[in-house]
Write a protein that holds these residues in place. Structure first.
Motif, PDB file in Angstrom:
ATOM      1  N   UNK A 174     -80.882 -27.367 -20.137  1.00 40.82           N
ATOM      2  CA  UNK A 174     -82.494 -27.767 -19.565  1.00 40.82           C
ATOM      3  C   UNK A 174     -82.957 -26.968 -18.239  1.00 40.82           C
ATOM      4  N   UNK A 276     -83.486 -26.780 -38.236  1.00 39.19           N
ATOM      5  CA  UNK A 276     -82.333 -27.979 -38.164  1.00 39.19           C
ATOM      6  C   UNK A 276     -81.142 -27.225 -37.579  1.00 39.19           C
ATOM      7  N   UNK A 279     -81.539 -26.108 -33.964  1.00 41.98           N
ATOM      8  CA  UNK A 279     -81.829 -27.231 -33.177  1.00 41.98           C
ATOM      9  C   UNK A 279     -80.337 -28.008 -32.956  1.00 41.98           C
ATOM     10  N   UNK A 283     -78.524 -28.533 -29.517  1.00 41.66           N
ATOM     11  CA  UNK A 283     -78.242 -29.980 -29.073  1.00 41.66           C
ATOM     12  C   UNK A 283     -76.995 -30.335 -28.571  1.00 41.66           C
ATOM     13  N   UNK A 306     -73.504 -32.608 -38.302  1.00 45.03           N
ATOM     14  CA  UNK A 306     -73.801 -32.731 -36.922  1.00 45.03           C
ATOM     15  C   UNK A 306     -73.184 -33.573 -35.917  1.00 45.03           C
TER      16      UNK A 306
ATOM     17  N   UNK B 209     -92.683 -31.187 -20.604  1.00 40.03           N
ATOM     18  CA  UNK B 209     -91.546 -31.705 -19.703  1.00 40.03           C
ATOM     19  C   UNK B 209     -92.361 -31.835 -18.206  1.00 40.03           C
ATOM     20  N   UNK B 236     -89.376 -32.851 -33.479  1.00 37.45           N
ATOM     21  CA  UNK B 236     -87.867 -33.039 -33.586  1.00 37.45           C
ATOM     22  C   UNK B 236     -87.238 -32.619 -32.462  1.00 37.45           C
ATOM     23  N   UNK B 237     -87.723 -31.283 -31.966  1.00 35.44           N
ATOM     24  CA  UNK B 237     -87.157 -30.771 -31.045  1.00 35.44           C
ATOM     25  C   UNK B 237     -87.201 -31.621 -29.456  1.00 35.44           C
ATOM     26  N   UNK B 240     -84.989 -34.643 -29.417  1.00 34.99           N
ATOM     27  CA  UNK B 240     -83.443 -33.977 -29.154  1.00 34.99           C
ATOM     28  C   UNK B 240     -83.601 -33.814 -27.392  1.00 34.99           C
ATOM     29  N   UNK B 241     -84.342 -33.000 -26.973  1.00 34.72           N
ATOM     30  CA  UNK B 241     -84.632 -32.851 -25.510  1.00 34.72           C
ATOM     31  C   UNK B 241     -84.766 -34.108 -24.680  1.00 34.72           C
ATOM     32  N   UNK B 243     -83.559 -37.113 -25.631  1.00 34.59           N
ATOM     33  CA  UNK B 243     -82.313 -37.710 -25.549  1.00 34.59           C
ATOM     34  C   UNK B 243     -81.258 -36.919 -24.665  1.00 34.59           C
ATOM     35  N   UNK B 244     -81.278 -35.540 -24.361  1.00 36.11           N
ATOM     36  CA  UNK B 244     -80.523 -34.904 -23.553  1.00 36.11           C
ATOM     37  C   UNK B 244     -81.017 -35.228 -22.105  1.00 36.11           C
ATOM     38  N   UNK B 245     -82.235 -35.399 -21.834  1.00 32.75           N
ATOM     39  CA  UNK B 245     -82.646 -35.988 -20.629  1.00 32.75           C
ATOM     40  C   UNK B 245     -82.539 -37.519 -20.237  1.00 32.75           C
ATOM     41  N   UNK B 253     -83.323 -39.309 -34.303  1.00 31.44           N
ATOM     42  CA  UNK B 253     -83.147 -37.698 -33.956  1.00 31.44           C
ATOM     43  C   UNK B 253     -82.854 -37.217 -35.558  1.00 31.44           C
ATOM     44  N   UNK B 254     -81.621 -37.736 -36.048  1.00 28.43           N
ATOM     45  CA  UNK B 254     -81.325 -37.018 -37.509  1.00 28.43           C
ATOM     46  C   UNK B 254     -82.188 -37.116 -38.368  1.00 28.43           C
ATOM     47  N   UNK B 257     -84.813 -34.569 -37.854  1.00 23.64           N
ATOM     48  CA  UNK B 257     -84.445 -33.310 -38.320  1.00 23.64           C
ATOM     49  C   UNK B 257     -84.628 -33.061 -39.740  1.00 23.64           C
TER      50      UNK B 257
END
Lengths: 341, 341
Positions: A174, A276, A279, A283, A306, B209, B236-237, B240-241, B243-245, B253-254, B257
């Protein structure tokens, strides 16, 4: 080459981009792309198999054309651009590096896993003896905590690397994570800092700008995103963004746009986009080589591939540990079955 | 719908994405996409012609299917997702807004050029009377200085907009420019702040962001980048981002995707990527509708269409001023000819 560039770009479409076309570059294609990049004023272009010198193999994919022929072709049409090669110790050897230097390659980028800088000193030394500019290339940089990354970068500096790159091989970092890494290196190293992004989380440009703001001056890009996974920072777009920011890359924007559209795009068998699969790699923070194995194991154990990849990412599994994929798949299946009971 | 979402996403693939497929959506496609988005937990999806309600025309491109049929189809399969519509006063009218509300649309996004918020009060009022959630959508936000943007946003707030969006229609803003705009709105407004990005400079995710960090809580995305130009922030990306944050979008997410890969990607006639044309639009900061006109004028005057577009961007030319393209082309040609003498 103009001397007042704020950012020195290395174009990787002829190396990382090789992944995107199954390593099927022809001499004609490389000649045409290299000539256009040279004409546009790109300072460095990297030419090699996608996994670096001697990467052509059953395991990593066979090149259509001997990479030495491709290096020779690129050198033959570059009168201002310098040709770089990537070498991963363990895949490529001193011999290939010597050969590349003899053919006119002027920069050696020695790539190791982020925690394994200590396999690089001989190659960096040899490159220096050969009169090449040297780069230490710390792959999968997201896998190490910042202090470990700094330690490994300092090792590469101590071996004589002129530049050390933070390499986000899985496109998993990030922007704030890039920021803290580049800042820490900037505080601890005296050599140039570089950054190599992948776009799996659509963050290649964001991360590149974060790196530049923190002091990275060497940046990788690939024309039309031609790189592994979802590709790299798109070079012609980066040139435009740098212009908008008032930073001089010394590269001609219109020429870059034209070569992207007219020369590189037609080489792609299909446009680069964030699928997918790419990504999931970003991820999970894993190498693309895990993908197929995980999909096979997922079928065998009736689990979601995944979940396997994300667990592999958590365990910081690296290339060569593919046997762990089956273990992880089995564990996930067991857990799911016990939940069902 | 879960109530603890940090970010509320609006999926625009069925409106902005309509540009990417020449407004050729079928009822079946919209039904399938909307059902999957509802199932994934996306809070809002926008359905309309790419240029908003009543956009179907010779000038903006004819829709294959009456958009009211598409809205009806989306509403029919959404039991948690709310259907939104976009209306540009001057293109769409009160009538279409009423029709959409009767069909079950729950959110009205009233879009104006960044300096023309004052054409929106009646539409915002009507939407409120109809019981709809209301959004003021300030297009081409890069064209106004920050204080002007704040003034216009405050107008929309005063008309009753529940949310005001900064809309980077040309994908021309840099992250720092987004940052200062969202920050200024955050300081001056009490309503929700939203952000809508385009990816022409590969900055859609970076800008999104930046907007979130400054306090935007309403964010637009398009699955598989299905939007005008190089498309929008890839939803969808983004999920994911986020979630990472550690930010909760409430979206699975799934499932996102999978719908991107299996349902949306096959609709695209060709994958979205940053081409020369979309890059030029982002760099020049102009509407895509100028592109073809500029290319024609470039041929006529034997100049580079990019020089025309960049000059149009500098002059902040807006839709409806297409006649200026010829003037600009002629001026550039004159300048070039006088230089040659």
């Amino acid at each position: 080459m103009s001397d007042n560039r704020d950012i020195l770009l290395t174009e990787v479409a002829l190396r990382d981009g090789s992944h995107a076309i199954g390593h099927q570059y022809t001499v004609e294609q490389v000649t045409e792309v290299a000539r256009a990049l040279n004409d546009a004023g790109v300072p460095y272009i990297e030419v090699a198999h996608g996994d670096g010198l001697a990467g052509s193999s059953e395991q990593y994919g066979r090149s259509l054309t001997d990479e030495m022929k491709l290096i020779e072709a690129a050198v033959s049409v570059c009168d201002q651009t310098k040709v770089a090669v990537l070498l991963i110790p363990g895949i490529g050897t001193m011999n290939e590096l010597k050969q590349a230097a003899e053919l006119g390659a002027k920069m050696a980028r020695i790539a190791t896993h982020v925690t394994e800088a200590d396999v690089s000193p001989q190659h960096i030394n040899l490159a220096k003896e050969l009169g090449m500019e040297t780069v230490g290339f710390l792959m999968m940089s997201h896998m190490a905590p910042v202090d470990k990354l700094v330690e490994q970068a300092k090792l590469m500096e101590s071996y004589g690397a002129d530049t050390v790159y933070v390499v986000d091989s899985a496109g998993a970092l990030l922007p704030n994570e890039v920021r803290e890494r580049i800042r820490a290196l900037r505080q601890s190293l005296t050599v140039n800092i570089g950054f190599h992004a992948h776009n799996n989380l659509s963050l290649a440009m964001a991360n590149t700008l974060a790196a530049i703001e923190e002091g990275a001056t060497r940046i990788d890009g690939s024309v039309r995103c031609l790189g592994a996974g979802a590709g790299n920072t798109q070079t012609e777009v980066l040139v435009a963004v740098l212009e908008r920011m008032g930073l001089n890359s010394g590269v001609d924007l219109y020429k870059m746009m034209d070569l992207a559209e007219n020369i590189v795009a037609p080489i792609l068998t299909q446009p680069q986009e964030i699928t997918r699969d790419s990504l999931v790699m970003g991820y999970a923070g894993v190498y693309s080589s895990f993908l197929l194995h995980s999909q096979r194991a997922a079928k065998q154990f009736n689990v979601d591939s995944r979940d396997i990849l994300i667990e592999l990412g958590k365990r910081k599994v690296v290339g060569g540990q593919e046997d762990m994929i089956i273990d992880v798949a089995a564990e996930i299946a067991n857990k799911q079955n016990s939940l069902k009971v």
